[in-house]
Design an enzyme around this catalytic site. Structure first.
Site, PDB file in Angstrom:
ATOM      1  N   ALA A  42       0.814  -1.224   0.000  1.00  0.00           N
ATOM      2  CA  ALA A  42       0.000   0.000   0.000  1.00  0.00           C
ATOM      3  C   ALA A  42       0.843   1.268   0.000  1.00  0.00           C
ATOM      4  O   ALA A  42       0.418   2.296  -0.533  1.00  0.00           O
ATOM      5  CB  ALA A  42      -0.935  -0.015   1.203  1.00  0.00           C
ATOM      6  N   VAL A  67      -4.538  -4.007   4.065  1.00  0.00           N
ATOM      7  CA  VAL A  67      -3.576  -3.813   5.155  1.00  0.00           C
ATOM      8  C   VAL A  67      -4.201  -4.439   6.392  1.00  0.00           C
ATOM      9  O   VAL A  67      -5.274  -4.004   6.829  1.00  0.00           O
ATOM     10  CB  VAL A  67      -3.293  -2.323   5.383  1.00  0.00           C
ATOM     11  CG1 VAL A  67      -2.206  -2.152   6.443  1.00  0.00           C
ATOM     12  CG2 VAL A  67      -2.879  -1.648   4.077  1.00  0.00           C
ATOM     13  N   GLU A  71       1.806  -7.208  14.550  1.00  0.00           N
ATOM     14  CA  GLU A  71       2.221  -7.031  15.955  1.00  0.00           C
ATOM     15  C   GLU A  71       2.763  -5.640  16.253  1.00  0.00           C
ATOM     16  O   GLU A  71       2.902  -5.266  17.406  1.00  0.00           O
ATOM     17  CB  GLU A  71       3.312  -8.072  16.269  1.00  0.00           C
ATOM     18  CG  GLU A  71       2.853  -9.512  16.170  1.00  0.00           C
ATOM     19  CD  GLU A  71       4.021 -10.472  16.327  1.00  0.00           C
ATOM     20  OE1 GLU A  71       3.767 -11.689  16.412  1.00  0.00           O
ATOM     21  OE2 GLU A  71       5.194  -9.999  16.377  1.00  0.00           O
ATOM     22  N   HIS A  74       3.677  -0.751  12.601  1.00  0.00           N
ATOM     23  CA  HIS A  74       3.757  -0.609  11.146  1.00  0.00           C
ATOM     24  C   HIS A  74       2.375  -0.518  10.501  1.00  0.00           C
ATOM     25  O   HIS A  74       2.212   0.135   9.474  1.00  0.00           O
ATOM     26  CB  HIS A  74       4.543  -1.782  10.553  1.00  0.00           C
ATOM     27  CG  HIS A  74       5.040  -1.497   9.184  1.00  0.00           C
ATOM     28  ND1 HIS A  74       4.970  -2.402   8.170  1.00  0.00           N
ATOM     29  CD2 HIS A  74       5.621  -0.395   8.649  1.00  0.00           C
ATOM     30  CE1 HIS A  74       5.466  -1.874   7.064  1.00  0.00           C
ATOM     31  NE2 HIS A  74       5.879  -0.651   7.339  1.00  0.00           N
TER      32      HIS A  74
END
Ligand SMILES: Nc1c(NC[C@H](O)[C@H](O)[C@H](O)CO)[nH]c(=O)[nH]c1=O
Ligand SMILES: CC(=O)[C@@H](O)COP(=O)(O)O
Length: 140
Positions: A42, A67, A71, A74
C-alpha cells in the site's frame, strides 16, 4: 467511455483478486475500460498513481489493497500514510477511489473484499467514477 488505472498493492493475492474483480466489474458495467498495475504494498500505491497521472493516459484511478494489523506499529504507518497520500493526490485534483482495506484481521478483510458481500473494490470504482464526473462538471 473513460480509461481507468487500477493500482493494486498485491500483499494478499486472494483478497486482491476479489477486490480487483469488484472494481473491474463496476467500471466495465458503466462502459469504461481499465488496466491494472501491481505494486508490492500500500505504501507504493500513491507514488504509482502520481507517476501514472503524469503520463496523462488515464481518466481516473482506483487504489486496491489490503492492510491487516500485525504485531507492530507498522500497521498505522502503512494504513495511515497510504490513505493520507492518496487523499493529498485527490486534493490536487486527481480522481481516485480508495479501495485499500485496513482491517484488524483476515476475516474482516474477506467480507469487505468479496464482491458478493461488501464489495469495497466496486465501491472504490464507483467513487473514482463519481470524482471523474465532478472533474468534468466543475473543471473549467
Ligand atoms: N503489512 C502490509 C504492507 N506492508 C508493506 C508496505 O506497504 C511496503 O510495501 C513496504 O514497507 C516497502 O515499502 N503492505 C500492504 O499493502 N499490506 C500490509 O498488510
Ligand atoms: C500492516 C503491517 O505492516 C503488518 O502486516 C506487519 O506485521 P507486523 O506488525 O507483525 O510486522
Amino acid at each position: 467511455m473513460a480509461h481507468f488505472l487500477i493500482v493494486e498493492a498485491r500483499f494478499y493475492a486472494h483478497l486482491n483478486d476479489m477486490l480487483v474483480a469488484g472494481a473491474r466489474a463496476a467500471l466495465e458495467d458503466a462502459g469504461h475500460t481499465c488496466e491494472i498495475v501491481t505494486v508490492p504494498g500500500a505504501l507504493e500505491v500513491p507514488g504509482t498513481i502520481a507517476l501514472a497521472a503524469d503520463a496523462g493516459r488515464f481518466d481516473s484511478f482506483v487504489a486496491i489493497g489490503v492492510v491487516i494489523r500485525g504485531e507492530t506499529y507498522h500497521f498505522e504507518i502503512v494504513a495511515g500514510e497510504s490513505a493520507r497520500a492518496i487523499m493529498a493526490l485527490t486534493m490536487d485534483g486527481i480522481a481516485i477511489g480508495n479501495g485499500i482495506l485496513t482491517t484488524e484481521n483476515e476475516a474482516q478483510a474477506l467480507v469487505r473484499a468479496d464482491p458478493a458481500q461488501k464489495n469495497k473494490g466496486g465501491e472504490a470504482a464507483q467513487a473514482a467514477m463519481r470524482l471523474m464526473e465532478l472533474q468534468e462538471a466543475y473543471r473549467v
